[in-house]
Structures are given as structure tokens and as C-alpha cells.
Design a protein around this motif. Structure first.
Motif, PDB file in Angstrom:
ATOM      1  N   VAL A 168      -2.798  -1.960  10.810  1.00 27.45           N
ATOM      2  CA  VAL A 168      -3.184  -1.121   9.672  1.00 27.45           C
ATOM      3  C   VAL A 168      -2.219   0.058   9.536  1.00 27.45           C
ATOM      4  O   VAL A 168      -1.742   0.384   8.446  1.00 27.45           O
ATOM      5  N   ARG A 196     -10.017  -9.296  -0.401  1.00 29.98           N
ATOM      6  CA  ARG A 196     -10.181  -8.326   0.685  1.00 29.98           C
ATOM      7  C   ARG A 196     -10.543  -9.006   1.994  1.00 29.98           C
ATOM      8  O   ARG A 196     -11.317  -9.950   2.011  1.00 29.98           O
ATOM      9  N   CYS A 251      -1.188 -10.184   3.902  1.00 29.60           N
ATOM     10  CA  CYS A 251      -1.737  -9.097   4.726  1.00 29.60           C
ATOM     11  C   CYS A 251      -3.035  -9.527   5.375  1.00 29.60           C
ATOM     12  O   CYS A 251      -3.281  -9.298   6.573  1.00 29.60           O
ATOM     13  N   ILE A 252      -3.899 -10.161   4.584  1.00 31.76           N
ATOM     14  CA  ILE A 252      -5.191 -10.593   5.117  1.00 31.76           C
ATOM     15  C   ILE A 252      -5.001 -11.649   6.198  1.00 31.76           C
ATOM     16  O   ILE A 252      -5.594 -11.590   7.273  1.00 31.76           O
ATOM     17  N   SER A 306       1.899  -9.267  -6.001  1.00 27.62           N
ATOM     18  CA  SER A 306       0.975  -8.435  -5.207  1.00 27.62           C
ATOM     19  C   SER A 306      -0.199  -9.261  -4.690  1.00 27.62           C
ATOM     20  O   SER A 306      -0.696  -9.031  -3.583  1.00 27.62           O
ATOM     21  N   PHE A 316      -7.844  -0.625   6.545  1.00 29.05           N
ATOM     22  CA  PHE A 316      -6.992  -1.776   6.218  1.00 29.05           C
ATOM     23  C   PHE A 316      -6.939  -1.990   4.712  1.00 29.05           C
ATOM     24  O   PHE A 316      -5.866  -2.124   4.113  1.00 29.05           O
ATOM     25  N   ASN A 317      -8.116  -2.002   4.094  1.00 28.10           N
ATOM     26  CA  ASN A 317      -8.172  -2.268   2.660  1.00 28.10           C
ATOM     27  C   ASN A 317      -7.405  -1.210   1.860  1.00 28.10           C
ATOM     28  O   ASN A 317      -6.691  -1.532   0.912  1.00 28.10           O
ATOM     29  N   THR A 364      -1.100  -9.572  -0.832  1.00 26.16           N
ATOM     30  CA  THR A 364      -2.457  -9.304  -0.313  1.00 26.16           C
ATOM     31  C   THR A 364      -2.909 -10.420   0.632  1.00 26.16           C
ATOM     32  O   THR A 364      -3.416 -10.157   1.727  1.00 26.16           O
ATOM     33  N   LEU A 398       0.034  -0.387  -0.483  1.00 26.39           N
ATOM     34  CA  LEU A 398       1.267  -1.151  -0.369  1.00 26.39           C
ATOM     35  C   LEU A 398       1.464  -2.053  -1.593  1.00 26.39           C
ATOM     36  O   LEU A 398       2.529  -2.094  -2.227  1.00 26.39           O
ATOM     37  N   VAL A 399       0.369  -2.756  -1.923  1.00 29.12           N
ATOM     38  CA  VAL A 399       0.431  -3.722  -3.019  1.00 29.12           C
ATOM     39  C   VAL A 399       0.711  -3.016  -4.346  1.00 29.12           C
ATOM     40  O   VAL A 399       1.541  -3.461  -5.144  1.00 29.12           O
ATOM     41  N   LEU A 443       0.982  -1.073   8.119  1.00 33.88           N
ATOM     42  CA  LEU A 443       0.860  -1.286   6.668  1.00 33.88           C
ATOM     43  C   LEU A 443       0.921   0.040   5.932  1.00 33.88           C
ATOM     44  O   LEU A 443       1.647   0.200   4.937  1.00 33.88           O
ATOM     45  N   GLN A 459      -3.547  -1.521   2.574  1.00 32.64           N
ATOM     46  CA  GLN A 459      -3.050  -2.748   1.954  1.00 32.64           C
ATOM     47  C   GLN A 459      -2.952  -2.563   0.440  1.00 32.64           C
ATOM     48  O   GLN A 459      -1.971  -2.969  -0.185  1.00 32.64           O
TER      49      GLN A 459
END
Ligand code: C2E
Ligand code: MG
Ligand code: MG
Length: 841
Positions: A20, A4, A164-165, A157, A117-118, A161, A124-125, A23, A121
């Protein structure tokens, strides 16, 4: 394994929000287009709330890893994720995962942007993982294709992740190193792979016989414990590595400033902070700061207000060696200082020394969303400070302070010394005089020393020789005084001497002035040359100056001018009557510049007489300044000034032309009389002027006179400056037919034997020897010798300054041919010279 993002940078929050939303949009699109319809692949089916609970449980057992610019939280959420992929529908998995995580994040009071965001994300994952799993294992059942599908989906995934981060960090912090991303990816893939295999195995157990599940708990928990241990070990290792590196930087760099900079750069990196700063205190000096940041800003060893440093030192006392700022106690000065530097929050640690605090280290403005530093950060900074002060303290601090002192002293020395002679300059001299005068009961003498005709030497021999000469003179002056006396160069060819703590300033002044003039009796070495120089010295006492330093120097200056105008190479003691005279002199300079064009430069003529017959054989042209207010001024009142200022060139030229024209006039008035002969005095500056010979030729031609009507007078002192050039010029003049007289002979320093090497026709014996004739002592013997020598060399002799009949008598007896003096005829206007008429013998 889920990673995260923990940190976003506030200032770029807008951009992050856009990211965000993108995403979330992407997740929604993918989910509803490809994933939404996916049903569970095996039984038992798990509802969204069961997934949610499992996610909450997994997130509770979380491992935080936060170091360098990457900050991660690793959890066991991979396990419910895998269960969800196998036993839940896409909708249940997505909803459960997002809801469960959201609850956890919300309970951790994550800022909205991070929470959003978390969640986005994760959505999506999850969607991507569902699609991959279903693509590889489209049918229900739990065969190897399913296992493969799940592992592939989890790895993909995990990678997604991380990307994305990385994207979010890059946006919020303005960039991210590729190396870091690669490192995160590798670590994540390894962890994800092991978590996933455990989870798949557990899922198989659940699918066949759920009662066997507890059996798996043992290896899972063991694995988790090991993993957690590894992580904290790694984190510890990184911290140690940082301390070690910081220390190594400190102890390796030879320059303390460079060492500090290196350490600060590492600290800024390690704490992900905008600013890192060290302030070093030293016992009696100014505190100095070395700062990196914000951005590229950098300051090395800069002065800090002592109050600020003291307040900062007070903030971190022994009891509390490291604190987090701002704290309510931050006082006015310190707060202003921090605000000015743009410090929003900071931690400060003291650099403890053996006897006292040697400084402070501050790390400020953490990147990202955090508003302050964690207790871990404080501990780490404290450790750094302790280590750093050990490295800094022994020899380093001393070295820094010594270097700084050295630098300060050097600057101070430069500011207060003359670079050429290394003598104190005017500023330091004045300071020392003032200091002495402040001591009660002390009397001080000041001598103002001005090198005579320095400009001539400089112009004729060049600046290099001039400089060398000044250095030699400085050396001689120093040798004339006691160590506690001060010799300074005020500028140009002006020196000053202060004699502190003397009982009778005038008497001491006279003694030193005598020493100084005598010390210049011998020629002075200037590079390759030996130059004959003299100095005029003015003496002033603090008694007359009312203990005012400026007044004292002015008085000595005035006395020096008096010495100059009385003929140079001598000293004078200041008297209050001189001051007026000098003031006048200063005003005169400007007037003198205009005197020629205003036709104020006039000539008087003094006859030169044949002593036997009383016949006038020649006249000497003597310059005067017909000043509108001051009357007729003698050359002693303006010729030295004209020589100094270069005004002698136009004045001398004017004199020469007038004198030649006067010869013409006398010839015209009495064409049959004896040829009138005109003596004209020269300054050495004129003689050394390259155009001089041509000017003489022109003046003679313009007036239409014969060259042998003209006699040029030069003094031997002037010849000594640069004999070679002078002799060469004189020879050229003689080639023209002009005759040369050596003026004031006997007062200079040339030896008699030197005479024959000069291109001369006439010797003029100086007045002091004529005066001495009557006593029959040294002077009269000298005159006898000169007459013998002159006869041997074929030179004419003129005795100067004859004031009495007795002198004429003695000179006649000594067979001196010619004489000049008030007794014979004073200088006067052209009409009164009686040229050609016989005087009463
Ligand atoms: P000097 O060439 O030795 O000129 C003789 C000086 O002695 C003159 O002073 C003259 O008035 C003075 N004098 C003549 N007879 C007697 C006497 O019986 N007793 C006394 N006590 N003095 C006598 P003056 O006119 O004041 O000139 C002083 C000096 O100024 C000259 O000394 C000369 O070196 C310089 N000077 C004069 N005119 C010029 C000039 O046109 N150019 C330059 N460069 N220097 C000049
Ligand atoms: Mg003369
Ligand atoms: Mg003379």
C-alpha cells in the motif's frame, strides 16, 4: 468501472501494508511530477467537493460480486471519474475521488489497511488517467480526440486497478491464478467501456446544454439495472454450478471417502476457507471424520471422539440446520476439539438423514480479513449439506459403513487368527476359554495337542512341507470335534481344543483325545508327501483349574508334556502331581545345554545275550544324565527335550565317541576274547544330519575299532518320516561296514512286507510282544511271524525286555537267538557288563 479489493489476508497484513505504501508513493510521485498542473478540459468546471459528492452517490449504487477467490464491488463511480477528467483539474479530481471514496469505505467500516489500499490505488489510477487523457487531448474543447483520450484513459486505469488488486490478493493469500486475473480484466474492460461511453455522452450533453442531462438518466439507469441483474444472475449461476459440481463429485466417485474429499476440496475453494470437514455418524459405530486443511493436511475416515461428534450434532439441531461458530455455547469437548484443529471461526451444517442426522459438514477459517461467514455463505452451505446428504445417504453411507465394518472385521480376524491354518490363535482361544468360564455352572475341558517330532519333519522335508502338514493336521483336528468346540493353533506345532459345556470334562476330553490320536493313524498329506505323524495330547478340566483360564491351559500343557515323556503318540489327563515335574523340566533345558561339557552325559551298558548259551554277544549303550542334584536320569527324561532343542546332536556325538572308546577299552583288556559288539541308539535328527556318516567314520577311526563292532539302532517310526533319506543314509553306513538294527520293532506302523526294502541286519522285537508271549494270543502269533520273516530275510532277532525265566524258555522254543532284559542283565557300568562271560542258562 472501479474494482475494489475486498479481502486481504491478516497474516500477511505487514506485506500488504508495504504494498500500500509503495502504491501511495508511486501515486504521489506520478501525480506531482506529471499530473498536478492539469487544468479542466471543458466547462462547466467542477470543484473537488462536487466530484466527492458524485463519488459518494455512485458508490451507494454498488454491486457486490463475491465469488471464488476473486471478490469485487462494481459501482457507477466510472461516471464521476469521466466527468472529473473532463470538467475538473487534476487536483480536484484526485482529491474529490479519494475523499468521496474514503467517506464511503469508512462508513462501511473497512479495516484501515483496506481503506488505505483503496485510496492509494485510486490516487494512482486517477493520476495515470489524467496523464493519458492530457497526452491524447492536450487542448481544451470537446472534440473526438477528447472522447478517445478519455476512453483510453479509463480502459488503462481499469486494467491498472485490476493489476493492483491482483497484486494485493497475491500478497495476502500467497498467490493468484493467472486465469482469474485474465477473467477479471476482460470483465472490467467490457463494463468500463460501456460505462465510459455513456459518461462521455453525458459529458457532451453537459458541455453543450446541461438541461438535456435528465434525458440521459433513463438509459443510464436502465443500463445499471440490467447490469445489476446480470451480476446477481451470474453469481447465482456460480453458486448453482458449485452445488452441481460438488454433487457430481459425490455421486461419481465410487469410493465414499474419495467422494467426500472431492466435495470438501470444492467447498474449501468456494468458501475460500482453510479447512473443510465432514463427520459421519453411524448408529452403533465410531464417528469418522474426513478433513481437508489447513494447508496440505488431509485425514480420511478417521475416528472422532463420540462426545465431540454428539456435541457437534447437538449444535445443529433441526430448528437450526446451519450455524456459525464459535458460539458461546460451544462446550468443553467441542471447544477443545476445534482449538486443537486450529479452528478460529467456522460454519457447521447438519447432513440430514431420513431417520436421523447422518453427520455434519464444517467449513472453517475463511481466508482474508473477514472474521466470519456471511448469511449467504450459511445458506449456500445448507444447500450443499442437503444435497450432499441425499447423495451420501442412499447406499453411500451404508457402503462406507459396510466397508468399514468389513475392514474392521478383517483386522479383527487377522488379529485373532493364525494366518497359516486360519484357526483361532492363542489370544482368541484364551478369550473364548475365559468367556466360557465366566458362564456360571459351565464346565470346560481343554486339550493341549503337540505334534510329535514335528521339528524332524520340518528339518528334513523343508518348511513348505512342514506348513502343509500343519494345515492338514488342523483340518483333522477340526473334524474330531463338534462345531461349537474351539480348535486353535497356539504357535509352532502346538494346537489346543476347548470343549465347552460338557458335563464330565475329563470323560469328554478322553473321548476327543482318543479321536485325535486315532485320526492321525493314517499318514497325513503334506503337499506331495504322505507323512506319518502322531501327537501327544494333554487333557485338563476347569474343575481342577479353579475356573482360571491360564491355569487351565497350563495344566493341559503339563499333561501334554507328561504324554510326551511317556513315549508320545498318546494322551494324559492332568494330575496335580505332574506340575512339579514339569516345572523341573523347564529348568532342565538350560542345564542340559551345559551337560556335555560338564561331563554329565554318561553311558550304561546292557548286555545282549545268546539265549541258548547265555553268552554275552553284545552290549547296548544307554545314555544317562548324571545330574548333580537329581541323580542319574533315564533318557525318557531328557532325550525328547534334547531332540526338540537340537541338543541331541552334541549329546549323540558324545555317546557315539564314548561307546567306540569303550569298545577299544574292552578289546585292549581282552585281546583274545570275542570281538565286542556295541549297539548305539540314534535319533532321526542325527541320521538326517548331513555330516553324520563322516562323524561315524571319524569316531570309528579315532577309537581304532572295526566298523562291524558297531551296531546302530534306529526305530521304525523314525524311518517313516522321510524313508528315502533314511534309507540312503543307512546304506552309506552299511557301506562303511557298520551294522543296522531296527529297534522296538512292532510298535510302529510299517508293514512286515516293508522290512525287506530297508537295509537292515538286526530286528529287535519290542517289549510288549515279549510280554504277550505268555498269553499265547495275538502277540505270540506276531512274534512267530516275525521270526519266520526274519529268518527268510536273513536277519538276526533280539527279543527286548525279557523279565522272566519263562519268557526265556518260550523264546528258546521259538528259536529266538538273542535276548536283552532285566532278567538277563540290567544296564550298568562298563565294568559290570561281564562281556564275554557266559551267563547261567
Ligand atoms: P531302547 O533302545 O529300546 O532301550 C532299551 C530300553 O529298555 C532301555 O531303557 C533299557 O533300560 C530298558 N530295558 C532293558 N531291559 C528291560 C526289561 O527287562 N524291562 C524293562 N521294562 N525295560 C528294560 P532306557 O535306558 O531308559 O532307554 C530308553 C530309550 O531311550 C531307549 O530304548 C532308546 O530308544 C533311547 N536311548 C537310550 N540311549 C540313547 C542314546 O544314546 N541316544 C538316543 N538317541 N536314544 C537313546
Ligand atoms: Mg535301543
Ligand atoms: Mg528297544
Amino acid at each position: 468501472m472501479l474494482v475494489r479489493m475486498r479481502r486481504l489476508r491478516l497474516s500477511r497484513a505487514g506485506l500488504v501494508w508495504i504494498f500500500v505504501l509503495a502504491l501511495a508513493g508511486g501515486a504521489a510521485a506520478i501525480f506531482f511530477s506529471f499530473a498536478a498542473g492539469a487544468e479542466p478540459l471543458a466547462t462547466p468546471h467542477l470543484g473537488w467537493w462536487m466530484i466527492a459528492i458524485a463519488f459518494v452517490a455512485a458508490e451507494v449504487c454498488v454491486v457486490h460480486l463475491e465469488f471464488r477467490r476473486s471478490a469485487h464491488s462494481f459501482s457507477l463511480a466510472d461516471i464521476p471519474f469521466v466527468f472529473g477528467l473532463i470538467f475538473s483539474s487534476a487536483g480536484s479530481l484526485a482529491l474529490g475521488a479519494v475523499a468521496g471514496s474514503a467517506v464511503v469505505y469508512a462508513s462501511r467500516r473497512q479495516p484501515p489497511v483496506k481503506l488505505a489500499f483503496n485510496c492509494a490505488q485510486l490516487w494512482l489510477v486517477v493520476s495515470v488517467a489524467v496523464i493519458i487523457t492530457r497526452a491524447i487531448a492536450p487542448d481544451t474543447g470537446s472534440g473526438p480526440r477528447l472522447w478517445l483520450g478519455v476512453v483510453a484513459a479509463m480502459l488503462a486505469s481499469g486494467a491498472l486497478t485490476i493489476l493492483c488488486i491482483a497484486g494485493a490478493i497475491a500478497i495476502s493469500e500467497g498467490g493468484m491464478r493467472l486465469g482469474t486475473v485474465r477473467q477479471m480484466l476482460t470483465m472490467d474492460l467490457v463494463v468500463t467501456l460501456s460505462n465510459t461511453t455513456i459518461a462521455v455522452a453525458a459529458a457532451l450533453v453537459v458541455a453543450t446544454d446541461a438541461r438535456a442531462l435528465p434525458l440521459l438518466a433513463v438509459p443510464a439507469l436502465t443500463f445499471f439495472a440490467l447490469y445489476r441483474g446480470y451480476m446477481s444472475e451470474r453469481q447465482r449461476h456460480e453458486k448453482l454450478e458449485f452445488l452441481y459440481e460438488a454433487n457430481r463429485t459425490l455421486s461419481r466417485s465410487p469410493e465414499v471417502a474419495e467422494a467426500l474429499e472431492g466435495m470438501l476440496a470444492r467447498s474449501r475453494d468456494a468458501f475460500r476457507a482453510e479447512i473443510a470437514e465432514v463427520i459421519l455418524f453411524h448408529r452403533d459405530g465410531v464417528p469418522l471424520r474426513t478433513t481437508l486443511g489447513p494447508g496440505d493436511e488431509r485425514a480420511v475416515m478417521q475416528r472422532v471422539d463420540a462426545t465431540v461428534a454428539a456435541e457437534l450434532a447437538a449444535v445443529v439441531a433441526d430448528a437450526q440446520p446451519v450455524v456459525s461458530l464459535p458460539m458461546p455455547a460451544a462446550s468443553g469437548h467441542l471447544r477443545a476439539y476445534l482449538e486443537e484443529r486450529g479452528v478460529r471461526h467456522a460454519m457447521v451444517a447438519m447432513l440430514p438423514g431420513e431417520e436421523r442426522t447422518i453427520g455434519t459438514i464444517m467449513v472453517a477459517n475463511r481466508f482474508g480479513l473477514a472474521r466470519s461467514f456471511s448469511p449467504d455463505d450459511l445458506k449456500l452451505l445448507e444447500a450443499l449439506a442437503n444435497n450432499a446428504s441425499v447423495a451420501l445417504q442412499y447406499d453411500r453411507l451404508e457402503q462406507a459403513v459396510t466397508q468399514l465394518r468389513g475392514l474392521q472385521e478383517q483386522l479383527h480376524h487377522q488379529a485373532y487368527h493364525d494366518p497359516l491354518t486360519d484357526l483361532p490363535n492363542r489370544a482368541l482361544f484364551m478369550e473364548r476359554v475365559r468367556h466360557e468360564l465366566d458362564l456360571a455352572g459351565q464346565q470346560v475341558a481343554v486339550l493341549f495337542v503337540d505334534v510329535d517330532d514335528f521339528k524332524t519333519v520340518n528339518d528334513s522335508l523343508g518348511h513348505g512341507v512342514g506348513d502343509a502338514l500343519l494345515v492338514s493336521i488342523a483340518g483333522r483336528l477340526r473334524r474330531c470335534v463338534r462345531p461349537e468346540d474351539v480348535v486353535a493353533r497356539l504357535g509352532g506345532d502346538e494346537f489346543a481344543v476347548m470343549l465347552p459345556g460338557v458335563g464330565d470334562p475329563i470323560a469328554s476330553g478322553r473321548m476327543i483325545a482318543t479321536r485325535i490320536t486315532q485320526s492321525l493313524d493314517l499318514p497325513v498329506r503334506a503337499g506331495e508327501n504322505l507323512v506319518s505323524v502322531h501327537a501327544s495330547v494333554g487333557i485338563a478340566s476347569s474343575v481342577q483349574a479353579d475356573r482360571d483360564a491360564d491355569q487351565l491351559i497350563r495344566n493341559a500343557d503339563v499333561a501334554m508334556y507328561q504324554a510326551k515323556s511317556k513315549g508320545k503318540a498318546r494322551f494324559e489327563v492332568f494330575e496335580s502331581s505332574m506340575a512339579e515335574e514339569i516345572l523341573r523340566r523347564h529348568g532342565i533345558k538350560e542345564e542340559l545345554a551345559k551337560a556335555v561339557e560338564r561331563e554329565q552325559i554318561v553311558l550304561e551298558y546292557q548286555p545282549i545275550v545268546e539265549l541258548d548259551t547265555g553268552r554275552v554277544v553284545a552290549t547296548e549303550a544307554l545314555v544317562r544324565w548324571q545330574h548333580p542334584l537329581r541323580g542319574l536320569m533315564p533318557p525318557s527324561q531328557f532325550v525328547p527335550l534334547a531332540e526338540e532343542t537340537g541338543l541331541i546332536a552334541p549329546i549323540g556325538h558324545h555317546v557315539l565317541r564314548q561307546a567306540c572308546l569303550q569298545v577299544r577299552a574292552w578289546e585292549d583288556a581282552d585281546p583274545d576274547g570275542p570281538p565286542p559288539r556295541m549297539h548305539v541308539n540314534l535319533s532321526v535328527a542325527e541320521l538326517h544330519d548331513p555330516g553324520f556318516v563322516d562323524r561315524i567314520r571319524t569316531a570309528i577311526a579315532e577309537a581304532g575299532i572295526r566298523p562291524d563292532n558297531l551296531v546302530l539302532e534306529i526305530t521304525e517310526t523314525q524311518l517313516l518320516g522321510d524313508p528315502a533319506t533314511s534309507v540312503q543314509r543307512l546304506e552309506l553306513l552299511r557301506d562303511l561296514g557298520v551294522r543296522i538294527a531296527l529297534d522296538d520293532f512292532g510298535t510302529g506302523y510299517s508293514s512286515l512286507s516293508y522290512l525287506h526294502s530297508l537295509p537292515l541286519d538286526i530286528l529287535k522285537v519290542a517289549k510288549p510282544f515279549v510280554d504277550g508271549l505268555m498269553g499265547g494270543g495275538r502277540e505270540s502269533r506276531f512274534v512267530v511271524m516275525i521270526l519266520d520273516l526274519a529268518r527268510a530275510l536273513g536277519l538276526e532277532v533280539i527279543a527286548e525286555g525279557i523279565e522272566t525265566a519263562e519268557q526265556v524258555e518260550v523264546l528258546r522254543e521259538l528259536k529266538t537267538e538273542f535276548g536283552q532284559g532285566y532278567y538277563l542283565a540290567p544296564p550298568g557300568a562298563a565294568s559290570k557288563t561281564g562281556l564275554g562271560t557266559a551267563l547261567a542258562g
